[in-house]
Design an enzyme around this catalytic site. Structure first.
Site, PDB file in Angstrom:
ATOM      1  N   ASP A   1      70.144 -21.485  23.586  1.00 56.59           N
ATOM      2  CA  ASP A   1      68.979 -20.771  24.115  1.00 56.59           C
ATOM      3  C   ASP A   1      67.765 -20.935  23.220  1.00 56.59           C
ATOM      4  OD1 ASP A   1      69.199 -18.413  22.099  1.00 56.59           O
ATOM      5  OD2 ASP A   1      71.161 -18.453  23.070  1.00 56.59           O
TER       6      ASP A   1
ATOM      7  N   CYS B   1      67.596  -2.854  20.463  1.00 56.71           N
ATOM      8  CA  CYS B   1      68.567  -1.788  20.702  1.00 56.71           C
ATOM      9  C   CYS B   1      68.775  -1.616  22.200  1.00 56.71           C
ATOM     10  CB  CYS B   1      68.075  -0.468  20.107  1.00 56.71           C
ATOM     11  SG  CYS B   1      67.729  -0.554  18.334  1.00 56.71           S
TER      12      CYS B   1
END
EC number: 2.4.2.14
Length: 504
Positions: free
Chosen positions: A368, A2
């Site tokens: 990634d 978050c």
């Protein structure tokens, strides 16, 4: 994962919090919320499912009055996606308290039972953030006095540290007092402090990443230290104190690999520079280990996190760098989308190929990481459909073999493509001709190049070693059962929208 924001100002903060949340939108696209404190010491709350731009309309912004406030963008790893579990959360006692949280508690079940027995506090959702708020509220309630001083707030945070385990970066507001921000004793999740001078007074801001400070005109001051609490009164007085017994900095390595924006600086590390170092080291490994490296015609990143990594690899290998994929910026990040079906359907909506960059070429794709393999497999299919002859694949992170318990949605080992498989088996599953992963020491070394004082990281998804020291096989089995896609769908079906007054 978050994003959180908090501002104490001398003027309305609604627009600044909104702007900061848009800059943290990459950390969560499931829900957004803002709460402010108005001149009459009332909380003004608006939260709902959706992107920041969808949740807040002009009517909501006008109602979010006040010179102090906190905000949150959510990607759920615990609980459900119901709006009842969107943040900020609120309790009316003591004083009136509201909180936003990034991370995940690892002893939630034990705490929930203990809290009810000890304080008769009922937690109405499955969110560990609501639980954390009630733990803090219970400790503040013990002072039984009208006006808290900074030491009281620090004492409550210290006791909260002693109760809870896991990863947490939090910002809370106390009616009539101020705002307190604190970080878990291991510093797993990031939290930064900023300030600006306005009309001769100092205003303060907290955020998950430094980029949120820059855009709203705050100067980066420093990172909140592991175990530290920083308390800012609504009058603008700031106090700081270490509240953990044995703090140690072990940040989540995945922040630098994937989550954070490249223009952010976390714990003294430029995310952009760390990713360039990752590309340098991975490029050197490719040159060292692949005898057929000369066959590579072009290096193409899987946008956007890997762009800087791929560019550096291309330079190391002396190969052309091309943008072979076009990204639709209005589709969320697939890795942090809850639900396998949604992740699968979103990949092709998110990316499209530029066929001329693939046709009749041997392509090195750079990403990634490879988590579930969902995105990688479909990207490889797209590259072949665009005419690629051979497809090589390089991952800037090592093989992810273990679940994450600190706020990233990697709950079950069976969902991870690398679990129980070697490199050749993974390559076959995602459909590439050749596959290479970054070494773990090269990954951590890439970050340490920017800040050598960081001695260790949370690398649990690669090693199975959890820095909080409390994770058992039984715990992992339990969260696997709770957080698989079937369980998530059931919770969402059963969820009831019970919340405080929400500015509709």
């Amino acid at each position: 994962m978050c994003g959180i924001v908090g501002i104490v100002s001398q003027s309305p903060v609604n627009q600044s919090i909104y702007d900061a949340l848009t800059l943290l939108q990459h950390r969560g696209q499931d829900a957004a919320g803002i709460v402010t404190v108005d001149d009459e010491n009332r909380f003004r709350l608006r939260k709902a499912n959706g992107l920041v731009s969808d949740v807040f309309e002009q009517v909501h912004m006008l109602r979010l009055q006040g010179n102090a406030g906190i905000g949150h963008v959510r990607y759920p790893t615990a609980g459900s996606s119901s709006v009842s579990e969107a943040q900020p959360f609120y309790v009316n006692s003591p004083y009136g308290l509201t909180l936003v949280h990034n991370g995940n508690l690892t002893n939630s079940s034990e705490l929930k039972e203990k809290l009810f027995r000890r304080a008769r506090r009922h937690v109405n959702t499955n969110s560990d953030s609501e639980l954390l708020l009630n733990i803090l509220a219970n400790h503040l309630d013990h002072f039984e006095k009208y006006q808290l001083d900074p030491q009281d707030v620090f004492s409550a945070v210290k006791q909260t540290h002693q109760d809870i385990r896991g990863a947490y970066a939090c910002i809370a507001m106390i009616i009539g007092h101020g705002m307190v921000a604190f970080r878990d004793p291991n510093g797993i999740r990031p939290l930064v402090l900023g300030k600006r001078e306005e009309n001769g007074k100092t205003e303060y801001m907290f955020a998950s990443e430094s980029i949120a400070l820059d855009t709203v005109g705050f100067e980066f001051v420093r990172d909140v230290q592991p175990g530290e609490a920083i308390y800012v009164t609504f009058e603008g007085e700031m106090y700081a104190q270490q509240c953990a017994d044995k703090p140690t900095l072990t940040p989540c390595i995945f922040e630098y690999v994937y989550f954070a924006r490249p223009d952010s600086c976390i714990d003294g590390v430029s995310v952009y520079a760390a990713r360039v170092h990752m590309g340098q080291r991975l490029g050197e490994k490719i040159a060292r280990e692949w005898a057929d490296v000369d066959d590579i015609d072009v290096v193409i990143p899987v946008p956007e996190t890997s762009n800087d990594i791929a560019l550096r690899i291309a330079r190391v290998l002396n190969k052309p760098y091309r943008q072979g994929f076009v990204k639709n910026r209005y589709v969320g990040r697939t890795f942090i989308m809850p639900g396998q079906a949604l992740r699968v359907s979103s990949v092709r909506r998110k990316l499209n190929t530029i066929a001329s960059e693939f046709k009749d070429k041997n392509v090195l794709l750079v990403d990634d990481s490879i988590v579930r393999g969902t995105t990688s497999e479909q990207i490889v299919e797209m590259a072949r459909a665009a005419g690629a002859k051979k497809i090589y694949f390089a991952s800037a992170a090592p093989e992810i073999r273990y679940p994450n318990v600190y706020g990233i949605d990697m709950p079950t080992k069976n969902e991870l493509i690398a679990y129980g498989r070697d490199v050749d088996e993974i390559a076959k599953l995602i459909g590439v001709d050749k596959l290479i992963f970054q070494d773990l020491d090269a990954l951590t070394g890439s970050v340490q190049q920017e800040n050598p004082s960081i001695q260790d990281f949370d690398c649990s998804v690669f090693t199975g070693v959890y820095v909080t020291g409390d994770i058992t096989p039984e715990y992992l089995d339990n969260i696997a059962e709770q957080r698989n896609d079937i369980a998530k769908k059931k919770r969402e079906k059963d969820a009831t929208n019970l919340e405080m007054h929400n500015e509709k």
